[in-house]
Every structure is written in C-alpha cells, then in structure tokens.
Design a protein around this motif. Structure first.
Motif, PDB file in Angstrom:
ATOM      1  N   UNK A 291       0.832  -1.207   0.000  1.00 18.22           N
ATOM      2  CA  UNK A 291       0.000   0.000   0.000  1.00 18.22           C
ATOM      3  C   UNK A 291       0.864   1.253   0.000  1.00 18.22           C
ATOM      4  N   UNK A 292       1.996   1.208   0.702  1.00 14.72           N
ATOM      5  CA  UNK A 292       2.952   2.315   0.627  1.00 14.72           C
ATOM      6  C   UNK A 292       3.475   2.491  -0.795  1.00 14.72           C
ATOM      7  N   UNK A 293       3.823   1.382  -1.428  1.00 16.86           N
ATOM      8  CA  UNK A 293       4.414   1.445  -2.764  1.00 16.86           C
ATOM      9  C   UNK A 293       3.427   1.959  -3.799  1.00 16.86           C
ATOM     10  N   UNK A 294       2.136   1.878  -3.499  1.00 16.25           N
ATOM     11  CA  UNK A 294       1.128   2.409  -4.428  1.00 16.25           C
ATOM     12  C   UNK A 294       1.278   3.915  -4.625  1.00 16.25           C
ATOM     13  N   UNK A 295       2.029   4.578  -3.782  1.00 16.78           N
ATOM     14  CA  UNK A 295       2.270   6.011  -3.938  1.00 16.78           C
ATOM     15  C   UNK A 295       3.389   6.291  -4.940  1.00 16.78           C
ATOM     16  N   UNK A 296       4.031   5.253  -5.466  1.00 15.05           N
ATOM     17  CA  UNK A 296       5.137   5.442  -6.409  1.00 15.05           C
ATOM     18  C   UNK A 296       4.853   4.720  -7.721  1.00 15.05           C
ATOM     19  N   UNK A 297       4.269   5.374  -8.717  1.00 16.19           N
ATOM     20  CA  UNK A 297       4.134   4.744 -10.032  1.00 16.19           C
ATOM     21  C   UNK A 297       5.490   4.524 -10.704  1.00 16.19           C
ATOM     22  N   UNK A 298       6.469   5.367 -10.373  1.00 18.87           N
ATOM     23  CA  UNK A 298       7.783   5.319 -11.022  1.00 18.87           C
ATOM     24  C   UNK A 298       8.790   4.549 -10.181  1.00 18.87           C
ATOM     25  N   UNK A 299       9.447   3.563 -10.774  1.00 19.78           N
ATOM     26  CA  UNK A 299      10.481   2.792 -10.093  1.00 19.78           C
ATOM     27  C   UNK A 299      11.650   3.675  -9.686  1.00 19.78           C
ATOM     28  N   UNK A 300      12.041   4.595 -10.534  1.00 15.51           N
ATOM     29  CA  UNK A 300      13.156   5.478 -10.216  1.00 15.51           C
ATOM     30  C   UNK A 300      12.833   6.331  -8.981  1.00 15.51           C
ATOM     31  N   UNK A 301      11.603   6.791  -8.883  1.00 14.48           N
ATOM     32  CA  UNK A 301      11.214   7.569  -7.712  1.00 14.48           C
ATOM     33  C   UNK A 301      11.199   6.713  -6.446  1.00 14.48           C
ATOM     34  N   UNK A 302      10.726   5.477  -6.567  1.00 13.77           N
ATOM     35  CA  UNK A 302      10.747   4.562  -5.430  1.00 13.77           C
ATOM     36  C   UNK A 302      12.185   4.295  -4.991  1.00 13.77           C
ATOM     37  N   UNK A 303      13.057   4.081  -5.959  1.00 12.99           N
ATOM     38  CA  UNK A 303      14.471   3.817  -5.666  1.00 12.99           C
ATOM     39  C   UNK A 303      15.117   5.013  -4.967  1.00 12.99           C
TER      40      UNK A 303
END
Length: 406
Positions: A291-303
């Motif tokens: 559910x946290x990761x749902x805030x990041x559509x972009x892998x680069x932004x998550x990274x």
C-alpha cells in the motif's frame, strides 16, 4: 546468532521491485503522491491506483500449503538468519571494504538507543566480526537466491569500481541495480541446490565465482515482529525488511518447489486487487508495504526515496491484536490504543464489544489495520510517520451490512 533469551527467530526479507518494458507517461515519471491523504489516479472499478501507470513489478512467492508458518501465503523473498551469515569468512571476502564505515553501508542517523533490537544488538559481543547490518543483508540475498533463483551479487570487476566510489565519498547508488551474469544457468542451478542444502555453501559459491552479495543494493525499509497468538509461540520472527530496485525483471525467476510453490511478478495495485478479490492471501506486512508502494508509479522515484530514506532508520513494529465478534484490528506503534511499551508485552490480545465507528470516535491518533475477514482489510492512519516514511495509500472503505465503517 540468535539470542537465547528471545522468544522469536531473526530473519531478513527483500522487497524486490523490477522495471518492466512498459514506459510511463512523462507526467507520471516525476509524480509521487505525498505523505498525506492525497492519492494517485483511481481507476473506475477499484479503490486502488490505476495499475497501468506503474513501470515496475514486485516479486511475491507463494509458500507451500504444508508450511508450518503462513501456509499458502504470498510473501516477499527472505528467510531465517543462519550462523554462516556471520561467519568470519565473510570478513575475509569483504576485505576491500572492512575499513569503510559498516563495510561501505554507512550509518543511520537514528540514535542507537531508539534502534530496533535486531539492528542495535552489538554483534561483536556475540563473537562476530561481521556487523549486523551486513549479516542481515547477506541473509536476505542468500534466501532470495534459494527461494527464487534471483542472485544479487557484485562481481570482482564491479567490486573495484564500487570500492573506489566509497573511498572517494561519491557512492550513492543512484542507478537501479542490475543482475550480474556470473556463469551459465546450469552452473547457477547447481549452486542453488548446494546453498539450499547447506547455507554455508553460499560463502563457498561467492569465493569460487569471485563475487560478493550486493549488500549495497538493499536499503533498510522496516522491521516487523510477529504478534503473539497467531501462529503459536514457536512461530514468531523478528524480520528486517529491505527495499531493492532492479533495472528489469530477472529472466530466470524460479520457485524452489520446497518452501515455495509459485512466484508472481505484479504491480502493487494488481497484487492488492488480487488480494481483495480473494485470489491470493497476503499478510499484514505485505499489505501495508504494498500500500505504501502504491504512492510510487515510477520505479526510479521509489528507488530514490528508499535509498535516501534508509539513513533515517526505522522502528520495530509488533502488531497488537484487538478482536471482536465482527472484526479484528492490528494496532501499530503510534496508535493511542497501542499498549504502553507494547513491543515488550509478549502475550497481549485486547478484546472489545464496540463497533468500529464507536471505537474510532474520539481517537485522534490512529495507526491500525482493520480487517473484517482475512481478505477484507484497510489501513486507518492519522499519525505522521516516523523516520521520513510514507503512509500507505488508504482510500478504501470497509462495510458491514449497509453501514460504512471507514
């Protein structure tokens, strides 16, 4: 290196996010939903983000139905710490990095007295030359290889470049992690069998293939402790969670057909949608972190976020269960109903006769997962997360009969 006085075993797990061939629209590449109550685009038929805007997938592994712990659950790869993860042989293999702080990992800003025990324990006092931050990452890499065949290592050639970057204080791992091709698939399969048979063979493999576990690709994400009264007193785990972002989905993912019977690469909203549709079951830590990761559509932004946030540290989360006839709640630290010193109370299960509306009214600090059944859950949160973490995506509702509960 388990501590005899504790009633649980130590473990490590990796949230593996890997890029796909799907390219995001330009406006999605720079967008990250903030920490508050705003949310990404919602699809017409779901309360989850639109899965089509995600440019990465997450690896989940299905546990065997005969497993004594969470049978048939989909989990992140990982497993129990083994004494070999603290072996002095690793101290020799990491020779180039021994003079760098924490073998090049650096240190977190979090004061030592507030660190979770799994990270704060002085492993030297337990006879290990290998820092805990290093050993738990070795465990996570080894278990990921055993369970899925995905091998996160740095080759000898890459090691020298990495060492020079650390020494010059330029190392920040801005690029997504690549899977290193060390040998042909048949040889790698042979090593996987050997490591499954005996975890210490992982040391031998790294020595013979001239590589190191890529501990620098794993960023500290969280720490969950299994609650009491769920899987029995002998089935409790204190687990370090790490985030790792890969350039692309590994082509040779394969379950071990022992502990793991199936694997699945899917976007965070796809996994949550399958969970809501009762097509798969995930435990509260997976539900919360996806559910946290749902805030990041972009892998680069998550990274970028996970890499920068890791230096802040984390806190240990022991869910405290509150049960009623029609629902059950996992209370988390920060919730005003969370017992004082809850992480030290080993046998706490609270009971209530109140409805959810009655229970939530008058509570200003909420940090809980509310479930009507194993497949119907929602995170209810009004607190500000500690250590620069994100809140889960929480635009959801629970209903009992005709009354909306959230």
């Amino acid at each position: 290196m388990n501590t005899a006085l504790r009633h649980w075993k130590e473990a490590a797990t990796v949230i593996l996010a890997a890029g796909t061939r799907h390219k995001l629209p330009v406006d999605s590449l720079t967008r990250c939903v903030d920490k508050g109550t705003s949310a990404p685009v919602i699809s017409e038929h779901s309360n989850l983000p639109d899965r089509s805007v995600f440019d990465y997938e997450v690896l989940l592994l299905k546990r065997s139905g005969t497993s004594g712990f969470m049978p048939n659950a989909y989990v992140f790869p990982g497993g129990l710490l083994d004494p070999s993860d603290f072996s002095s042989e690793w101290f020799d293999l990491f020779q180039s990095f021994r003079r760098s702080p924490n073998f090049g990992l650096g240190f977190v800003k979090q004061p030592p007295e507030t660190r979770p025990p799994i990270f704060a324990t002085d492993r030297k006092k337990l006879g290990s030359l290998v820092p805990g931050d290093v050993a738990f990452r070795i465990c996570a890499v080894r278990e990921t290889f055993e369970e899925s065949g995905v091998l996160l290592v740095v080759s000898k050639g890459e090691e020298s470049t990495l060492f020079n970057s650390i020494e010059n204080n330029r190392y920040s791992q801005p690029e997504l992690t690549r899977i290193t091709d060390l040998c042909d698939m048949s040889e790698l399969a042979k090593w996987r069998v050997l490591v499954n048979e005996k975890p210490s063979n992982f040391i031998r493999m790294c020595r013979e293939l001239e590589c190191l576990p890529n501990i620098w690709a794993l960023h500290e994400w969280g720490n969950w402790l299994t609650p009491t009264g769920v899987y029995g007193k002998q089935r409790r785990y204190d687990t370090a969670f790490y985030m790792c972002c890969l350039q692309e989905t590994p082509p040779h993912t394969l379950q071990d057909e022992k502990e793991i019977v199936h694997f699945k690469w899917s976007t965070p909203p796809e996994i949550l949608h399958s969970y809501q549709a009762r097509e798969m079951w995930i435990a509260p830590p997976q539900f919360y972190d996806l559910s946290r990761m749902c805030r990041f559509p972009s892998l680069q932004n998550l990274h970028s976020f996970s890499r920068q946030r890791a230096s802040e540290g984390c806190e240990q989360w022991l869910p405290v269960r509150m049960v009623s006839d029609s629902y059950y709640i996992s209370l988390l630290p920060g919730d005003e109903m969370y017992p004082e010193e809850g992480s030290c109370q080993m046998d706490v299960t609270l009971k209530t006769d109140q409805s959810l509306n009655e229970l939530h009214q008058g509570c200003s600090a909420l940090h809980r997962i509310v479930a009507l059944d194993p497949y119907t859950a929602a995170a209810v949160i009004t607190i500000t997360p500690k250590y620069n973490q994100l809140l889960p995506f929480t635009r959801s509702s629970l209903r009992t009969g005709t009354s909306s509960q959230l």
